[in-house]
Design a protein around this motif. Structure first.
Motif, PDB file in Angstrom:
ATOM      1  N   PHE A 140       0.833  -1.205   0.000  1.00 39.23           N
ATOM      2  CA  PHE A 140       0.000   0.000   0.000  1.00 39.23           C
ATOM      3  C   PHE A 140       0.868   1.256   0.000  1.00 39.23           C
ATOM      4  CE2 PHE A 140      -2.222   3.316   2.443  1.00 39.23           C
ATOM      5  CZ  PHE A 140      -3.290   3.547   1.580  1.00 39.23           C
ATOM      6  N   LEU A 141       1.906   1.279   0.854  1.00 37.78           N
ATOM      7  CA  LEU A 141       2.785   2.441   0.936  1.00 37.78           C
ATOM      8  C   LEU A 141       3.534   2.671  -0.372  1.00 37.78           C
ATOM      9  CD1 LEU A 141       4.242   2.041   4.542  1.00 37.78           C
ATOM     10  CD2 LEU A 141       2.652   3.790   3.748  1.00 37.78           C
ATOM     11  N   ILE A 142       3.990   1.583  -0.993  1.00 36.35           N
ATOM     12  CA  ILE A 142       4.685   1.703  -2.287  1.00 36.35           C
ATOM     13  C   ILE A 142       3.745   2.255  -3.345  1.00 36.35           C
ATOM     14  CG2 ILE A 142       5.746   0.385  -4.160  1.00 36.35           C
ATOM     15  CD1 ILE A 142       6.924  -1.486  -2.034  1.00 36.35           C
ATOM     16  N   SER A 143       2.512   1.731  -3.376  1.00 38.18           N
ATOM     17  CA  SER A 143       1.527   2.181  -4.379  1.00 38.18           C
ATOM     18  C   SER A 143       1.182   3.653  -4.204  1.00 38.18           C
ATOM     19  CB  SER A 143       0.250   1.333  -4.267  1.00 38.18           C
ATOM     20  OG  SER A 143       0.523  -0.028  -4.457  1.00 38.18           O
ATOM     21  N   ILE A 144       0.920   4.056  -2.959  1.00 42.48           N
ATOM     22  CA  ILE A 144       0.583   5.462  -2.693  1.00 42.48           C
ATOM     23  C   ILE A 144       1.759   6.380  -3.016  1.00 42.48           C
ATOM     24  CG2 ILE A 144       0.106   7.096  -0.829  1.00 42.48           C
ATOM     25  CD1 ILE A 144      -2.353   5.664  -1.768  1.00 42.48           C
ATOM     26  N   SER A 145       2.970   5.921  -2.698  1.00 40.81           N
ATOM     27  CA  SER A 145       4.168   6.727  -3.002  1.00 40.81           C
ATOM     28  C   SER A 145       4.331   6.923  -4.497  1.00 40.81           C
ATOM     29  CB  SER A 145       5.422   6.040  -2.423  1.00 40.81           C
ATOM     30  OG  SER A 145       5.323   5.925  -1.028  1.00 40.81           O
ATOM     31  N   LEU A 146       4.102   5.852  -5.266  1.00 40.82           N
ATOM     32  CA  LEU A 146       4.203   5.955  -6.732  1.00 40.82           C
ATOM     33  C   LEU A 146       3.160   6.914  -7.292  1.00 40.82           C
ATOM     34  CD1 LEU A 146       4.869   2.228  -7.726  1.00 40.82           C
ATOM     35  CD2 LEU A 146       6.460   4.147  -7.919  1.00 40.82           C
ATOM     36  N   VAL A 147       1.932   6.819  -6.756  1.00 40.90           N
ATOM     37  CA  VAL A 147       0.870   7.725  -7.203  1.00 40.90           C
ATOM     38  C   VAL A 147       1.234   9.174  -6.892  1.00 40.90           C
ATOM     39  CG1 VAL A 147      -1.531   8.417  -6.802  1.00 40.90           C
ATOM     40  CG2 VAL A 147      -0.969   6.004  -7.048  1.00 40.90           C
ATOM     41  N   PHE A 148       1.787   9.385  -5.695  1.00 35.09           N
ATOM     42  CA  PHE A 148       2.188  10.739  -5.299  1.00 35.09           C
ATOM     43  C   PHE A 148       3.288  11.281  -6.214  1.00 35.09           C
ATOM     44  CE2 PHE A 148       5.038  13.510  -2.846  1.00 35.09           C
ATOM     45  CZ  PHE A 148       4.152  14.531  -2.517  1.00 35.09           C
ATOM     46  N   SER A 196       1.822  12.059  -9.617  1.00 36.50           N
ATOM     47  CA  SER A 196       0.990  13.269  -9.556  1.00 36.50           C
ATOM     48  C   SER A 196       1.868  14.521  -9.463  1.00 36.50           C
ATOM     49  CB  SER A 196       0.056  13.214  -8.345  1.00 36.50           C
ATOM     50  OG  SER A 196      -0.774  12.083  -8.406  1.00 36.50           O
ATOM     51  N   LEU A 197       2.912  14.429  -8.640  1.00 40.65           N
ATOM     52  CA  LEU A 197       3.824  15.564  -8.495  1.00 40.65           C
ATOM     53  C   LEU A 197       4.554  15.859  -9.797  1.00 40.65           C
ATOM     54  CD1 LEU A 197       5.101  17.606  -6.547  1.00 40.65           C
ATOM     55  CD2 LEU A 197       6.832  15.886  -5.975  1.00 40.65           C
ATOM     56  N   ILE A 228      -6.225  16.907  -6.487  1.00 44.13           N
ATOM     57  CA  ILE A 228      -7.362  16.197  -7.092  1.00 44.13           C
ATOM     58  C   ILE A 228      -6.877  15.004  -7.902  1.00 44.13           C
ATOM     59  CG2 ILE A 228      -9.230  16.383  -8.781  1.00 44.13           C
ATOM     60  CD1 ILE A 228      -9.539  19.319  -7.879  1.00 44.13           C
ATOM     61  N   VAL A 229      -5.796  15.213  -8.683  1.00 47.80           N
ATOM     62  CA  VAL A 229      -5.230  14.128  -9.489  1.00 47.80           C
ATOM     63  C   VAL A 229      -4.754  12.989  -8.584  1.00 47.80           C
ATOM     64  CG1 VAL A 229      -3.302  13.489 -11.014  1.00 47.80           C
ATOM     65  CG2 VAL A 229      -4.585  15.594 -11.425  1.00 47.80           C
ATOM     66  N   PHE A 230      -4.077  13.380  -7.475  1.00 48.68           N
ATOM     67  CA  PHE A 230      -3.573  12.374  -6.535  1.00 48.68           C
ATOM     68  C   PHE A 230      -4.718  11.564  -5.936  1.00 48.68           C
ATOM     69  CE2 PHE A 230      -2.705  11.395  -2.032  1.00 48.68           C
ATOM     70  CZ  PHE A 230      -1.702  10.455  -2.194  1.00 48.68           C
ATOM     71  N   LEU A 231      -5.788  12.242  -5.524  1.00 51.52           N
ATOM     72  CA  LEU A 231      -6.930  11.548  -4.917  1.00 51.52           C
ATOM     73  C   LEU A 231      -7.620  10.636  -5.923  1.00 51.52           C
ATOM     74  CD1 LEU A 231      -8.475  14.434  -2.759  1.00 51.52           C
ATOM     75  CD2 LEU A 231      -7.217  12.441  -1.948  1.00 51.52           C
ATOM     76  N   LEU A 232      -7.735  11.087  -7.149  1.00 47.99           N
ATOM     77  CA  LEU A 232      -8.383  10.264  -8.185  1.00 47.99           C
ATOM     78  C   LEU A 232      -7.575   9.005  -8.471  1.00 47.99           C
ATOM     79  CD1 LEU A 232      -9.624  12.979 -10.715  1.00 47.99           C
ATOM     80  CD2 LEU A 232     -11.036  11.530  -9.241  1.00 47.99           C
ATOM     81  N   PHE A 233      -6.243   9.164  -8.563  1.00 52.30           N
ATOM     82  CA  PHE A 233      -5.397   8.005  -8.836  1.00 52.30           C
ATOM     83  C   PHE A 233      -5.343   7.032  -7.657  1.00 52.30           C
ATOM     84  CE2 PHE A 233      -3.297  10.514 -12.295  1.00 52.30           C
ATOM     85  CZ  PHE A 233      -3.487   9.580 -13.302  1.00 52.30           C
ATOM     86  N   SER A 234      -5.322   7.591  -6.444  1.00 55.13           N
ATOM     87  CA  SER A 234      -5.190   6.730  -5.254  1.00 55.13           C
ATOM     88  C   SER A 234      -6.511   6.119  -4.820  1.00 55.13           C
ATOM     89  CB  SER A 234      -4.595   7.533  -4.089  1.00 55.13           C
ATOM     90  OG  SER A 234      -5.435   8.626  -3.764  1.00 55.13           O
TER      91      SER A 234
END
Length: 287
Positions: free
Chosen positions: A8-16, A19-20, A54-60
């Motif tokens: 989960f942490l790896i996935s969220i980090s990649l999304v962040f 997005s950045l 918004i992009v981060f929330l949509l992807f995550s």
């Protein structure tokens, strides 16, 4: 940390990071195409930050939804397992009671008593596991209830083991507000200990209520002074020959700490007294 948390942490980090990177590329593109004054760029930067969020929330969203779906399935399975576990435990208890009426041989009766004790320990573990599961999932419900009624329920649950134990109890009542099931587990542990470790010749328990302090006294063997600070430790048993797992008072202390109920143990010359200061969970006095 288990693999699920790591994934989960790896996935969220990649999304962040993605997005950045997307927001930075947009920033680079617009800055190269347009000339911004300081005030305009400030507003544009705020827009980019909000857009990036918004992009981060949509992807995550999909990752979070998957995680909660997994937890819901696990919760359902544990509930079903706990329910199924209660059935054989209750069946064993019922059949033990039936066998006790028909078996006459003393050795067989002793064996049956050991089975009964093991089943009681299993039932206690089941109840504690169910309660801890509810706490972990924030399913614990706070409610108003009568202290006298809770004591009555607890004492009645030990009708088969208290035998000739004399129990004196106060007449007044209080309305409490806390986790009822958790408080009942506290009473069950304290009253069971008071019965179990009582004077064998003349077993006596006195339950008093004075100025919001609930006291449970038993006339059994006193606790060694050096062990008083250890009795709340998980798995601690003053006498290793006793049955059980040494979890009861640790569970009591955990509930008391969470609900701001001060607990105190006194080793007296003629017994043991446990005080619960209920002032922080009292609603009102009954007249």
């Amino acid at each position: 940390m288990n693999s699920k948390k790591i994934d989960f942490l790896i996935s969220i980090s990649l999304v962040f990071i993605l997005s950045l990177a997307f927001v930075l590329l947009l920033n680079l593109y617009f800055v190269s195409k347009f000339e911004f004054v300081q005030k305009e760029y400030f507003y544009f930067l705020i827009f980019l930050i909000v857009f990036g969020l918004i992009v981060f929330l949509l992807f995550s969203k999909n990752f979070i939804k998957t995680m909660f779906r997994s937890d819901e399935m696990l919760e359902k399975e544990i509930k079903n397992t706990l329910h199924e576990l209660n059935i054989p435990v209750s069946t064993i208890k019922m059949n033990i009671q039936l066998l006790q009426k028909s078996i006459k041989d003393e050795k067989d009766l002793k064996r049956l008593q050991r089975v009964e004790k093991a089943n009681e320990n299993l039932l206690k573990l089941y109840e504690n596991l169910e309660y801890k599961f509810k706490k972990q999932l924030d399913k614990v419900v706070f409610e108003e209830f009568s202290l006298s009624e809770a004591l009555k329920v607890s004492i009645e649950s030990f009708s088969d083991i208290k035998k000739d134990t004399k129990i004196d109890i106060f007449d007044e009542d209080l309305t409490l507000y806390c986790d009822y099931n958790g408080f009942l587990i506290v009473l069950n542990n304290l009253i069971e200990n008071a019965i179990k470790y009582n004077n064998k010749n003349n077993p006596y328990i006195k339950i008093e209520l004075n100025d919001g302090i609930l006291s449970i006294f038993n006339s059994g063997k006193t606790i060694d002074t050096k062990n008083i600070i250890l009795v709340f430790d998980r798995y601690f048993q003053e006498n290793q020959e006793n049955s059980g797992f040494g979890l009861g008072l640790a569970i009591v202390k955990e509930f008391c700490d969470k609900n701001r109920v001060n607990i105190n143990i006194q080793s007296l010359n003629h017994g043991t007294k446990i005080d619960l200061n209920l002032k922080n969970i009292i609603i009102k006095n009954h007249k």
